[in-house]
Design a protein around this motif. Structure first.
Motif, PDB file in Angstrom:
ATOM      1  N   VAL A  74      12.408  43.083  32.378  1.00  0.00           N
ATOM      2  CA  VAL A  74      11.975  44.138  33.304  1.00  0.00           C
ATOM      3  C   VAL A  74      10.472  44.354  33.199  1.00  0.00           C
ATOM      4  CG1 VAL A  74      12.103  46.618  33.770  1.00  0.00           C
ATOM      5  CG2 VAL A  74      14.201  45.301  33.408  1.00  0.00           C
ATOM      6  N   ALA A  75       9.945  44.415  31.991  1.00  0.00           N
ATOM      7  CA  ALA A  75       8.508  44.613  31.804  1.00  0.00           C
ATOM      8  C   ALA A  75       7.712  43.462  32.412  1.00  0.00           C
ATOM      9  CB  ALA A  75       8.193  44.763  30.318  1.00  0.00           C
ATOM     10  N   PHE A  76       8.206  42.244  32.242  1.00  0.00           N
ATOM     11  CA  PHE A  76       7.533  41.072  32.794  1.00  0.00           C
ATOM     12  C   PHE A  76       7.481  41.149  34.317  1.00  0.00           C
ATOM     13  CE2 PHE A  76       7.234  36.797  34.434  1.00  0.00           C
ATOM     14  CZ  PHE A  76       6.357  36.145  33.583  1.00  0.00           C
ATOM     15  N   VAL A  77       8.618  41.422  34.944  1.00  0.00           N
ATOM     16  CA  VAL A  77       8.679  41.452  36.408  1.00  0.00           C
ATOM     17  C   VAL A  77       7.938  42.667  36.961  1.00  0.00           C
ATOM     18  CG1 VAL A  77      10.233  41.541  38.399  1.00  0.00           C
ATOM     19  CG2 VAL A  77      10.814  40.123  36.417  1.00  0.00           C
ATOM     20  N   ARG A  78       8.001  43.785  36.250  1.00  0.00           N
ATOM     21  CA  ARG A  78       7.281  44.982  36.699  1.00  0.00           C
ATOM     22  C   ARG A  78       5.775  44.708  36.792  1.00  0.00           C
ATOM     23  NH1 ARG A  78       9.414  49.483  33.534  1.00  0.00           N
ATOM     24  NH2 ARG A  78      10.833  49.880  35.273  1.00  0.00           N
ATOM     25  N   ALA A  79       5.257  43.911  35.877  1.00  0.00           N
ATOM     26  CA  ALA A  79       3.834  43.567  35.924  1.00  0.00           C
ATOM     27  C   ALA A  79       3.505  42.724  37.153  1.00  0.00           C
ATOM     28  CB  ALA A  79       3.436  42.816  34.655  1.00  0.00           C
ATOM     29  N   LEU A  80       4.499  42.009  37.686  1.00  0.00           N
ATOM     30  CA  LEU A  80       4.278  41.184  38.873  1.00  0.00           C
ATOM     31  C   LEU A  80       4.438  41.978  40.163  1.00  0.00           C
ATOM     32  CD1 LEU A  80       6.273  37.982  37.824  1.00  0.00           C
ATOM     33  CD2 LEU A  80       3.866  38.499  37.403  1.00  0.00           C
ATOM     34  N   THR A  81       5.343  42.933  40.175  1.00  0.00           N
ATOM     35  CA  THR A  81       5.591  43.714  41.391  1.00  0.00           C
ATOM     36  C   THR A  81       4.673  44.913  41.508  1.00  0.00           C
ATOM     37  OG1 THR A  81       7.268  45.127  40.345  1.00  0.00           O
ATOM     38  CG2 THR A  81       8.028  43.056  41.339  1.00  0.00           C
ATOM     39  N   GLY A  82       4.201  45.426  40.367  1.00  0.00           N
ATOM     40  CA  GLY A  82       3.397  46.640  40.388  1.00  0.00           C
ATOM     41  C   GLY A  82       4.211  47.890  40.568  1.00  0.00           C
ATOM     42  N   GLU A  83       5.539  47.774  40.565  1.00  0.00           N
ATOM     43  CA  GLU A  83       6.416  48.924  40.736  1.00  0.00           C
ATOM     44  C   GLU A  83       6.729  49.547  39.384  1.00  0.00           C
ATOM     45  OE1 GLU A  83       7.405  50.170  43.572  1.00  0.00           O
ATOM     46  OE2 GLU A  83       6.557  48.610  44.862  1.00  0.00           O
ATOM     47  N   ASN A  84       6.711  50.871  39.331  1.00  0.00           N
ATOM     48  CA  ASN A  84       6.974  51.569  38.077  1.00  0.00           C
ATOM     49  C   ASN A  84       8.296  52.334  38.072  1.00  0.00           C
ATOM     50  OD1 ASN A  84       4.551  50.817  36.739  1.00  0.00           O
ATOM     51  ND2 ASN A  84       3.428  52.291  37.994  1.00  0.00           N
ATOM     52  N   GLY A  85       9.051  52.249  39.164  1.00  0.00           N
ATOM     53  CA  GLY A  85      10.308  52.968  39.244  1.00  0.00           C
ATOM     54  C   GLY A  85      11.355  52.382  38.305  1.00  0.00           C
ATOM     55  N   ALA A  86      12.391  53.174  38.061  1.00  0.00           N
ATOM     56  CA  ALA A  86      13.483  52.714  37.201  1.00  0.00           C
ATOM     57  C   ALA A  86      14.228  51.570  37.871  1.00  0.00           C
ATOM     58  CB  ALA A  86      14.441  53.865  36.910  1.00  0.00           C
TER      59      ALA A  86
END
Length: 383
Positions: free
Chosen positions: A313-325
């Protein structure tokens, strides 16, 4: 040509292949193989038993650990009986949208991944492409490919299944079990009801029992489990039987799927129904030896859970820029199969599942742009 323009061109090509699950997908697979070869990327087929369909996987970049799997299915659902306003096998652009069967589910994601192959191939960490068949009929194709990948590719950091999620991160999906019930009656004139058995009547009775089970599942659902709907769902998707209105039907069949959230056991849920079918089979055979009831499971896919997904999740969140759950989805996918093989897995892809399987299926151009930005950041991260 920009990466986004390349993806659009590839999408036009992919949509042109009618890969409805009942058809072969080999023409598409052959095209992808040739495309990868032009960029110096070797690929491996994992065919089905009769060779009419195949999975394909390939490693772009060095064969080292720490890479990323990008997974998509090549098959699509049928267009028959749907009211399309244009040819479903030709991409049409209008009002900021692209229309065509599979643009959202999920050839858009595949086109984006392929467009960035030259970037991935030059990276210091690999991208492993994984393209499957028969996802739409119970995720039947992927397991053999996933097993081969687990044996042959260096351990990846995570797998990303590109099902349409509006580029949101999904860490849970339901499992699915697909069954077919076949009923053999004993044909007779419809006026002589005691001289035969109507397979249709037996099938209707069994379907009624399944619908009652579906209501039981609704009543006992954990409404706080994060799924919409929260309960295990049971639906009847296909039914047919009989030959004429004045003949007791000799044959009938229907198919149903059971979709379970994590923690619900499909086998335990269906055990009483299967026992009922066995008893009914014996009862019908006692009247006519050629009659009976048979239940056959066509497919089964485990659910995907958030367990051990924090790093992914942390890896993909860095790619999407999304911070939501991260979210959870009611549909079944191949994520649970990758997870079961030991790959940390999330779902993240362009487009909306609400457009999937619909007439005039579409994806917003803005979603492809978001997907291209995602692939660009992934290439930079692995470069």
């Amino acid at each position: 040509m920009t990466d986004l323009a390349t993806a659009r061109q590839i999408l036009d090509t992919l949509i042109g292949f009618d890969t409805t699950s009942r058809n072969s997908n080999l023409a598409l697979i052959e095209w992808v193989e040739a495309y990868l070869a032009r960029h110096g990327v070797e690929s491996q087929r994992v065919p089905n038993e009769d060779g009419r369909k195949a999975n394909l996987f390939a490693t772009c970049g060095p064969k080292v650990e720490g890479g990323v799997i990008l997974s998509g299915h090549t098959d699509v659902v049928p267009v028959g009986g749907q009211d399309w306003s244009s040819d479903p096998w030709t991409v049409r652009e209008a009002d900021g949208k692209l229309f065509g069967r599979g643009v959202a589910d999920m050839k858009g994601f595949i086109a984006l991944a392929l467009a960035f192959v030259p970037r991935f191939a030059a990276g210091r960490l690999p991208v492993h492409l994984a393209l499957s068949y028969d996802e739409e009929v119970g995720c039947q194709g992927a397991p053999a490919m996933i097993a081969r990948m687990a044996e042959t590719i260096p351990a990846p950091r995570l797998a990303i299944v590109g099902e349409p999620s509006l580029m949101g991160i999904i860490t849970g999906h339901k499992g699915i079990a697909v069954h077919e019930v076949s009923v053999r009656g004993h044909a007779a004139h419809s006026s002589l009801v005691d001289h035969g058995i109507s397979a249709n009547a037996v099938a209707v009775q069994l379907m009624h029992e399944l619908l009652a089970l579906a209501e039981e599942l609704r009543a006992r659902a954990d409404t706080d489990n994060g799924f919409d709907p929260p309960q295990a769902t049971l639906t009847i998707g296909v039914m047919e039987g009989g030959t004429a209105s004045n003949i007791l039907a000799g044959h009938a069949r229907f198919q149903f799927d059971l979709r379970c959230p994590p923690g619900e056991d499909a086998g335990a849920i269906l055990a009483p129904f299967k026992a009922r079918c066995e008893a009914l089979d014996a009862e019908l055979k006692s009247r006519f030896p050629d009659a009976g009831v048979q239940v056959e499971q066509h497919a089964g896919t485990p659910p995907m859970t958030p367990q051990d997904s924090e790093d992914a999740v942390a890896f993909v969140r860095a790619l999407t820029g999304e911070n939501g759950a991260p979210g959870q989805v009611a549909f079944a996918a191949e994520g649970g199969q990758f997870q079961a093989a030991g790959f940390p897995t999330v779902i993240c892809g362009p487009g909306s599942i609400e457009q999937a399987h619909q007439p005039d299926e579409w994806i917003a151009l803005s979603e492809l742009e978001k997907g291209a930005a995602f692939m660009q950041r992934l290439a930079e991260r692995l470069g």
